[in-house]
Design a protein around this motif. Structure first.
Motif, PDB file in Angstrom:
ATOM      1  N   ALA A   1       0.829  -1.196   0.000  1.00 31.52           N
ATOM      2  CA  ALA A   1       0.000   0.000   0.000  1.00 31.52           C
ATOM      3  C   ALA A   1       0.874   1.260   0.000  1.00 31.52           C
ATOM      4  N   GLU A   2       1.964   1.231   0.759  1.00 30.55           N
ATOM      5  CA  GLU A   2       2.824   2.422   0.819  1.00 30.55           C
ATOM      6  C   GLU A   2       3.464   2.697  -0.537  1.00 30.55           C
ATOM      7  N   THR A   3       3.859   1.651  -1.238  1.00 32.57           N
ATOM      8  CA  THR A   3       4.460   1.818  -2.561  1.00 32.57           C
ATOM      9  C   THR A   3       3.468   2.475  -3.511  1.00 32.57           C
ATOM     10  N   GLU A   4       2.217   2.029  -3.489  1.00 38.69           N
ATOM     11  CA  GLU A   4       1.187   2.613  -4.351  1.00 38.69           C
ATOM     12  C   GLU A   4       0.934   4.071  -3.970  1.00 38.69           C
ATOM     13  N   PHE A   5       0.909   4.358  -2.677  1.00 37.02           N
ATOM     14  CA  PHE A   5       0.740   5.728  -2.210  1.00 37.02           C
ATOM     15  C   PHE A   5       1.854   6.618  -2.743  1.00 37.02           C
ATOM     16  N   LEU A   6       3.098   6.163  -2.625  1.00 35.86           N
ATOM     17  CA  LEU A   6       4.245   6.952  -3.081  1.00 35.86           C
ATOM     18  C   LEU A   6       4.198   7.185  -4.588  1.00 35.86           C
ATOM     19  N   LYS A   7       3.825   6.149  -5.347  1.00 37.13           N
ATOM     20  CA  LYS A   7       3.697   6.301  -6.807  1.00 37.13           C
ATOM     21  C   LYS A   7       2.634   7.337  -7.145  1.00 37.13           C
ATOM     22  N   LEU A   8       1.488   7.229  -6.481  1.00 36.52           N
ATOM     23  CA  LEU A   8       0.387   8.151  -6.746  1.00 36.52           C
ATOM     24  C   LEU A   8       0.774   9.580  -6.374  1.00 36.52           C
ATOM     25  N   ALA A   9       1.354   9.767  -5.211  1.00 40.60           N
ATOM     26  CA  ALA A   9       1.755  11.110  -4.779  1.00 40.60           C
ATOM     27  C   ALA A   9       2.773  11.715  -5.742  1.00 40.60           C
ATOM     28  N   THR A  10       3.698  10.908  -6.217  1.00 41.98           N
ATOM     29  CA  THR A  10       4.703  11.386  -7.170  1.00 41.98           C
ATOM     30  C   THR A  10       4.040  11.764  -8.488  1.00 41.98           C
ATOM     31  N   ARG A  11       3.149  10.914  -8.986  1.00 38.64           N
ATOM     32  CA  ARG A  11       2.465  11.182 -10.243  1.00 38.64           C
ATOM     33  C   ARG A  11       1.601  12.435 -10.152  1.00 38.64           C
ATOM     34  N   MET A  12       1.004  12.677  -8.987  1.00 36.19           N
ATOM     35  CA  MET A  12       0.150  13.850  -8.799  1.00 36.19           C
ATOM     36  C   MET A  12       0.950  15.094  -8.396  1.00 36.19           C
ATOM     37  N   LYS A  13       2.291  14.945  -8.317  1.00 38.19           N
ATOM     38  CA  LYS A  13       3.175  16.046  -7.922  1.00 38.19           C
ATOM     39  C   LYS A  13       2.772  16.612  -6.558  1.00 38.19           C
ATOM     40  N   MET A  14       2.404  15.703  -5.661  1.00 38.11           N
ATOM     41  CA  MET A  14       1.993  16.055  -4.311  1.00 38.11           C
ATOM     42  C   MET A  14       3.189  15.905  -3.387  1.00 38.11           C
ATOM     43  N   GLU A  15       3.475  16.948  -2.627  1.00 47.35           N
ATOM     44  CA  GLU A  15       4.577  16.861  -1.680  1.00 47.35           C
ATOM     45  C   GLU A  15       4.227  15.864  -0.585  1.00 47.35           C
ATOM     46  N   ILE A  16       5.157  14.968  -0.309  1.00 46.31           N
ATOM     47  CA  ILE A  16       4.973  13.984   0.750  1.00 46.31           C
ATOM     48  C   ILE A  16       5.711  14.503   1.965  1.00 46.31           C
ATOM     49  N   THR A  17       4.975  14.659   3.061  1.00 46.85           N
ATOM     50  CA  THR A  17       5.588  15.228   4.251  1.00 46.85           C
ATOM     51  C   THR A  17       4.931  14.681   5.504  1.00 46.85           C
ATOM     52  N   ASN A  18       5.670  14.628   6.547  1.00 48.71           N
ATOM     53  CA  ASN A  18       5.123  14.350   7.871  1.00 48.71           C
ATOM     54  C   ASN A  18       5.335  15.557   8.772  1.00 48.71           C
ATOM     55  N   SER A  19       5.788  16.649   8.165  1.00 47.02           N
ATOM     56  CA  SER A  19       6.062  17.875   8.907  1.00 47.02           C
ATOM     57  C   SER A  19       4.761  18.531   9.338  1.00 47.02           C
ATOM     58  N   LYS A  20       4.748  19.035  10.521  1.00 42.23           N
ATOM     59  CA  LYS A  20       3.575  19.760  11.022  1.00 42.23           C
ATOM     60  C   LYS A  20       3.689  21.259  10.727  1.00 42.23           C
ATOM     61  N   ASP A  21       4.800  21.653  10.080  1.00 42.25           N
ATOM     62  CA  ASP A  21       5.050  23.074   9.855  1.00 42.25           C
ATOM     63  C   ASP A  21       4.803  23.522   8.418  1.00 42.25           C
ATOM     64  N   ASN A  22       4.380  22.637   7.533  1.00 45.49           N
ATOM     65  CA  ASN A  22       4.229  22.983   6.132  1.00 45.49           C
ATOM     66  C   ASN A  22       2.756  23.205   5.800  1.00 45.49           C
ATOM     67  N   PHE A  23       2.330  24.474   5.769  1.00 43.12           N
ATOM     68  CA  PHE A  23       0.953  24.786   5.460  1.00 43.12           C
ATOM     69  C   PHE A  23       0.834  25.653   4.212  1.00 43.12           C
ATOM     70  N   GLU A  24       1.891  25.680   3.401  1.00 39.21           N
ATOM     71  CA  GLU A  24       1.912  26.513   2.202  1.00 39.21           C
ATOM     72  C   GLU A  24       0.965  26.004   1.116  1.00 39.21           C
ATOM     73  N   HIS A  25       0.847  24.684   0.977  1.00 39.15           N
ATOM     74  CA  HIS A  25       0.054  24.088  -0.093  1.00 39.15           C
ATOM     75  C   HIS A  25      -0.340  22.675   0.314  1.00 39.15           C
ATOM     76  N   ALA A  26      -1.100  22.045  -0.528  1.00 39.42           N
ATOM     77  CA  ALA A  26      -1.561  20.684  -0.233  1.00 39.42           C
ATOM     78  C   ALA A  26      -0.382  19.726  -0.156  1.00 39.42           C
ATOM     79  N   SER A  27      -0.480  18.792   0.745  1.00 41.75           N
ATOM     80  CA  SER A  27       0.542  17.765   0.883  1.00 41.75           C
ATOM     81  C   SER A  27      -0.133  16.466   1.290  1.00 41.75           C
ATOM     82  N   ALA A  28       0.626  15.402   1.308  1.00 46.35           N
ATOM     83  CA  ALA A  28       0.097  14.095   1.677  1.00 46.35           C
ATOM     84  C   ALA A  28       1.076  13.411   2.607  1.00 46.35           C
ATOM     85  N   SER A  29       0.546  12.544   3.442  1.00 43.19           N
ATOM     86  CA  SER A  29       1.416  11.760   4.322  1.00 43.19           C
ATOM     87  C   SER A  29       0.839  10.362   4.447  1.00 43.19           C
ATOM     88  N   TYR A  30       1.708   9.426   4.724  1.00 46.15           N
ATOM     89  CA  TYR A  30       1.321   8.020   4.840  1.00 46.15           C
ATOM     90  C   TYR A  30       1.562   7.574   6.267  1.00 46.15           C
TER      91      TYR A  30
END
Length: 185
Positions: A1-30
């Motif tokens: 599931a994590e591999t599919e999530f990472l592929k999808l996030a990359t394809r959608m040009k979505m920043e992957i973050t676990n940071s609680k300080d990034n509120f500039e734009h949409a992001s995703a975390s697993y």
């Protein structure tokens, strides 16, 4: 599931973050959690803007319990992705399946980021399956336009077509790739 999530996030040009300080734009975390999904989802969802889940019972263990937990206990909008759907950018055409219920209005308000970026159709139909709207599609369109959303009310001829099929047929004819509707309304 994590591999599919990472592929999808990359394809959608979505920043992957676990940071609680990034509120500039949409992001995703697993996140990985051990336990029953129907118990975990409501708690994890409190920290999310949107829950995205497959609409395929073969993809989720305890599918109905998990969907019910997301719908009734998470307090967040739920985006169900049809089985076999490919990740693409939305084409900015959205249809609202409108029945005038509180649940439908909640879905509309939760969807404002999607509604503000393109054309919106508010669909209702003449069918005994529809709740008699107390707020008409025209009232909804007026409300959406007051929020600078390009919206139009439509009442397609359903003619004894089952409601789910009618909604999908109209969405296909309009070329929309996102349908907004309340659940259990």
């Amino acid at each position: 599931a994590e591999t599919e999530f990472l592929k999808l996030a990359t394809r959608m040009k979505m920043e992957i973050t676990n940071s609680k300080d990034n509120f500039e734009h949409a992001s995703a975390s697993y996140h990985v959690a051990i336990g029953h999904a129907e118990k975990i989802i409501p708690f994890r969802a409190c920290l999310s803007d949107l829950i995205v889940m497959p609409c395929d019972p073969d993809e989720i263990v305890s599918y109905h319990e998990t969907i019910n937990a997301a719908l009734f206990h998470a307090g967040r909008p739920l985006l169900l992705v049809p089985a076999g759907a490919k990740a693409v950018h939305l084409n900015n055409k959205v249809m609202i399946a409108w029945n005038g219920s509180r649940e439908a209005m909640h879905a509309v308000n939760a969807s404002f980021p999607f509604l503000k970026s393109g054309k919106v159709w508010a669909m209702t139909g003449e069918s005994e399956q529809w709740q008699e709207p107390s707020i008409t599609p025209h009232d909804l369109v007026y409300y959406l336009k007051a929020h600078d959303i390009d919206a139009e009310a439509i009442t397609p001829w359903i003619n004894h077509t089952p409601l789910p099929e009618a909604i999908l047929n109209v969405a296909d004819k309009l070329g929309v790739d996102l349908i907004i509707m309340g659940a259990y309304g």
